[in-house]
Design a protein around this motif. Structure first.
Motif, PDB file in Angstrom:
ATOM      1  N   PRO A   1       3.215  -0.359  17.405  1.00 51.13           N
ATOM      2  CA  PRO A   1       3.436  -1.725  16.913  1.00 51.13           C
ATOM      3  C   PRO A   1       3.515  -1.758  15.392  1.00 51.13           C
ATOM      4  N   VAL A   2       4.047  -2.850  14.875  1.00 50.36           N
ATOM      5  CA  VAL A   2       4.072  -3.059  13.430  1.00 50.36           C
ATOM      6  C   VAL A   2       2.690  -3.552  13.004  1.00 50.36           C
ATOM      7  N   ASP A   3       2.056  -2.799  12.143  1.00 53.56           N
ATOM      8  CA  ASP A   3       0.743  -3.182  11.621  1.00 53.56           C
ATOM      9  C   ASP A   3       0.911  -3.981  10.335  1.00 53.56           C
ATOM     10  N   HIS A   4       0.103  -5.029  10.199  1.00 50.78           N
ATOM     11  CA  HIS A   4       0.034  -5.754   8.929  1.00 50.78           C
ATOM     12  C   HIS A   4      -1.080  -5.096   8.117  1.00 50.78           C
ATOM     13  N   PHE A   5      -0.719  -4.417   7.034  1.00 50.43           N
ATOM     14  CA  PHE A   5      -1.722  -3.707   6.245  1.00 50.43           C
ATOM     15  C   PHE A   5      -2.839  -4.661   5.831  1.00 50.43           C
ATOM     16  N   ARG A   6      -2.467  -5.797   5.250  1.00 56.35           N
ATOM     17  CA  ARG A   6      -3.426  -6.879   5.041  1.00 56.35           C
ATOM     18  C   ARG A   6      -3.341  -7.796   6.254  1.00 56.35           C
ATOM     19  N   PRO A   7      -4.402  -7.887   7.057  1.00 56.74           N
ATOM     20  CA  PRO A   7      -4.350  -8.617   8.330  1.00 56.74           C
ATOM     21  C   PRO A   7      -3.907 -10.061   8.154  1.00 56.74           C
ATOM     22  N   LYS A   8      -3.089 -10.536   9.069  1.00 55.69           N
ATOM     23  CA  LYS A   8      -2.469 -11.853   8.933  1.00 55.69           C
ATOM     24  C   LYS A   8      -3.333 -13.004   9.448  1.00 55.69           C
ATOM     25  N   SER A   9      -4.281 -12.725  10.370  1.00 50.24           N
ATOM     26  CA  SER A   9      -4.978 -13.831  11.045  1.00 50.24           C
ATOM     27  C   SER A   9      -6.490 -13.812  10.890  1.00 50.24           C
TER      28      SER A   9
ATOM     29  N   TRP B   1       7.818  -8.052   4.572  1.00 49.75           N
ATOM     30  CA  TRP B   1       8.088  -6.683   4.992  1.00 49.75           C
ATOM     31  C   TRP B   1       7.316  -5.660   4.159  1.00 49.75           C
ATOM     32  N   GLU B   2       6.938  -6.033   2.929  1.00 49.97           N
ATOM     33  CA  GLU B   2       6.148  -5.104   2.104  1.00 49.97           C
ATOM     34  C   GLU B   2       4.756  -4.880   2.677  1.00 49.97           C
ATOM     35  N   ASN B   3       4.317  -5.759   3.577  1.00 55.95           N
ATOM     36  CA  ASN B   3       2.986  -5.649   4.172  1.00 55.95           C
ATOM     37  C   ASN B   3       3.016  -4.965   5.537  1.00 55.95           C
ATOM     38  N   PHE B   4       4.198  -4.558   6.003  1.00 54.93           N
ATOM     39  CA  PHE B   4       4.325  -3.944   7.315  1.00 54.93           C
ATOM     40  C   PHE B   4       4.121  -2.432   7.235  1.00 54.93           C
ATOM     41  N   ARG B   5       3.437  -1.893   8.248  1.00 52.86           N
ATOM     42  CA  ARG B   5       3.256  -0.452   8.374  1.00 52.86           C
ATOM     43  C   ARG B   5       3.528  -0.060   9.830  1.00 52.86           C
TER      44      ARG B   5
ATOM     45  N   LEU C   1     -10.054  -0.433   0.034  1.00 53.29           N
ATOM     46  CA  LEU C   1     -10.759   0.798   0.363  1.00 53.29           C
ATOM     47  C   LEU C   1      -9.895   1.669   1.267  1.00 53.29           C
ATOM     48  N   LEU C   2      -9.051   1.039   2.056  1.00 55.46           N
ATOM     49  CA  LEU C   2      -8.195   1.786   2.959  1.00 55.46           C
ATOM     50  C   LEU C   2      -7.071   2.487   2.199  1.00 55.46           C
ATOM     51  N   LEU C   3      -6.829   3.734   2.548  1.00 54.01           N
ATOM     52  CA  LEU C   3      -5.692   4.453   1.983  1.00 54.01           C
ATOM     53  C   LEU C   3      -4.410   3.852   2.550  1.00 54.01           C
ATOM     54  N   ASP C   4      -3.420   3.739   1.688  1.00 51.67           N
ATOM     55  CA  ASP C   4      -2.162   3.111   2.058  1.00 51.67           C
ATOM     56  C   ASP C   4      -1.031   4.141   1.958  1.00 51.67           C
ATOM     57  N   PRO C   5      -0.319   4.415   3.052  1.00 47.04           N
ATOM     58  CA  PRO C   5       0.772   5.394   2.978  1.00 47.04           C
ATOM     59  C   PRO C   5       1.876   4.974   2.019  1.00 47.04           C
ATOM     60  N   CYS C   6       1.905   3.696   1.629  1.00 42.71           N
ATOM     61  CA  CYS C   6       2.939   3.210   0.716  1.00 42.71           C
ATOM     62  C   CYS C   6       2.463   3.169  -0.732  1.00 42.71           C
ATOM     63  N   GLN C   7       1.254   3.646  -0.977  1.00 38.01           N
ATOM     64  CA  GLN C   7       0.720   3.716  -2.336  1.00 38.01           C
ATOM     65  C   GLN C   7       0.778   5.162  -2.811  1.00 38.01           C
ATOM     66  N   LEU C   8       1.551   5.409  -3.841  1.00 41.85           N
ATOM     67  CA  LEU C   8       1.733   6.774  -4.324  1.00 41.85           C
ATOM     68  C   LEU C   8       0.384   7.406  -4.673  1.00 41.85           C
ATOM     69  N   GLY C   9       0.116   8.565  -4.107  1.00 37.79           N
ATOM     70  CA  GLY C   9      -1.109   9.306  -4.388  1.00 37.79           C
ATOM     71  C   GLY C   9      -2.190   9.144  -3.343  1.00 37.79           C
ATOM     72  N   ASP C  10      -2.159   8.051  -2.559  1.00 42.24           N
ATOM     73  CA  ASP C  10      -3.220   7.822  -1.580  1.00 42.24           C
ATOM     74  C   ASP C  10      -3.269   8.915  -0.511  1.00 42.24           C
ATOM     75  N   SER C  11      -2.122   9.375  -0.062  1.00 44.58           N
ATOM     76  CA  SER C  11      -2.094  10.361   1.018  1.00 44.58           C
ATOM     77  C   SER C  11      -2.745  11.677   0.607  1.00 44.58           C
ATOM     78  N   LYS C  12      -2.824  11.943  -0.693  1.00 49.03           N
ATOM     79  CA  LYS C  12      -3.393  13.202  -1.173  1.00 49.03           C
ATOM     80  C   LYS C  12      -4.929  13.174  -1.204  1.00 49.03           C
ATOM     81  N   LEU C  13      -5.527  12.011  -0.935  1.00 51.18           N
ATOM     82  CA  LEU C  13      -6.988  11.913  -0.951  1.00 51.18           C
ATOM     83  C   LEU C  13      -7.618  12.454   0.321  1.00 51.18           C
ATOM     84  N   ILE C  14      -6.795  12.784   1.301  1.00 50.66           N
ATOM     85  CA  ILE C  14      -7.321  13.411   2.519  1.00 50.66           C
ATOM     86  C   ILE C  14      -6.631  14.746   2.730  1.00 50.66           C
ATOM     87  N   THR C  15      -7.314  15.641   3.432  1.00 53.49           N
ATOM     88  CA  THR C  15      -6.754  16.938   3.789  1.00 53.49           C
ATOM     89  C   THR C  15      -7.346  17.326   5.140  1.00 53.49           C
TER      90      THR C  15
END
Length: 305
Positions: A96-104, A122-126, A170-184
């Motif tokens: 499903p399409v996730d709302h990164f910032r919850p809508k409800s 659409w910028e809030n969709f993941r 606090l949540l890592l965002d796949p659309c934020q440059l650099g966030d994905s590198k905080l986990i391995t």
């Protein structure tokens, strides 16, 4: 997790997207107005009226889920149909399409009405798999992002349309440059872990590790069925390495075609754009950990990236 460029989504928006969204917002405003009028006619208090109007808005937004589902194929395309959070490509998951910032509503702040003004943004969709996005049983009795959206400083949470720059998720965002590198990956246990080296860099300190660990928990990256899939994939990679080494010992000239086929499979397992294999970032980390004992893997990794 792998960085996703949001501008790729914008290029594929339906031609009538803005009109569809504006029509939906107009209808929602109308539903809210009707709810307010009805509440006043019934003599409801200001608080009761407000609650009824908010509920009418929530129902009106949720009843228009077809709008964000319009972008499902476009969201899938930029990640080659893999979950933006865990890189799963499970065809059994509806993703499903996730709302990164919850809508409800926000589970971490019960008084918050949700980021309703971003419901059709659409910028809030993941693009998210069921395990990462939806509620399911796990060790903490409630895995999945659901409506979680913790932030570093709760007093900075935005409750109405406006700038979101002061909010630090606090949540890592796949659309934020650099966030994905905080986990391995802990390649021995096939578990996602905080990348402490990156987390402790000045641009991520002092909350880098907290963000990584919070995300690992909420996205449930180490849910046992998912961990086992990575473990199985690591076993397959290890067997490919063993096979190639045996062919090399037997003689490169005699086994050149066999070696090439195995090497190409390794490359395909690491490439983000692979249509056959998922968990590509985990595969990269596993092979990277084997380079010291198998120097020829460095060429594989270079070709794959």
């Amino acid at each position: 997790m792998r960085y996703i460029q949001l501008r790729q989504i914008k290029a594929g928006l339906p031609l009538r997207w803005e009109q569809v969204v504006q029509n939906a917002r107009n209808k929602i405003a109308e539903k809210m107005k009707n709810a307010r009028t009805k509440a006043r006619q019934q003599g409801k208090s200001l608080r009761q009226t407000h609650e009824l109007v908010i509920e009418a808005r929530k129902i009106a937004i949720n009843s228009r889920s077809r709008i964000w589902r319009m972008l499902n194929k476009q969201l899938a395309k930029v990640s080659f149909e893999k979950c933006w959070y865990c890189q799963s490509n499970d065809i059994r998951s509806p993703k499903p399409v996730d709302h990164f910032r919850p809508k409800s509503g926000v589970k971490d702040d019960p008084e918050h009405p949700g980021y309703w003004w971003l419901a059709f943004s659409w910028e809030n969709f993941r693009y998210a798999c069921t395990y990462c996005n939806s509620a399911h049983d796990n060790e903490r009795k409630g895995g999945g992002k659901q409506d979680h959206f913790p932030i570093l400083n709760p007093t900075k949470r935005q409750c109405r349309p406006g700038q979101l720059l002061e909010e630090k998720p606090l949540l890592l965002d796949p659309c934020q440059l650099g966030d994905s590198k905080l986990i391995t990956y802990d390649v021995k246990r096939a578990r996602v872990i905080a990348n402490e080296t990156i987390c402790n860099l000045p641009q991520h300190s002092p909350k880098g590790i907290e963000r990584a660990e919070t995300s690992i928990d909420i996205y449930d990256f180490n849910h046992e069925p998912l961990r086992r899939k990575r473990e199985t994939m690591f076993d397959a990679l290890n067997q490919l390495i063993i096979d190639i080494n045996e062919y090399l010992l037997d003689g490169f000239d005699m086994n050149v075609d066999r070696i090439r086929r195995k090497q190409e499979e390794l490359i395909d397992r690491v490439r983000f754009d692979s249509l056959q294999y998922d968990y590509n970032e985990a595969a990269y980390c596993y092979l990277k950990a084997q380079v010291d004992k198998n120097p020829w893997l460095e060429t594989i990794l270079e070709e794959a990236r």
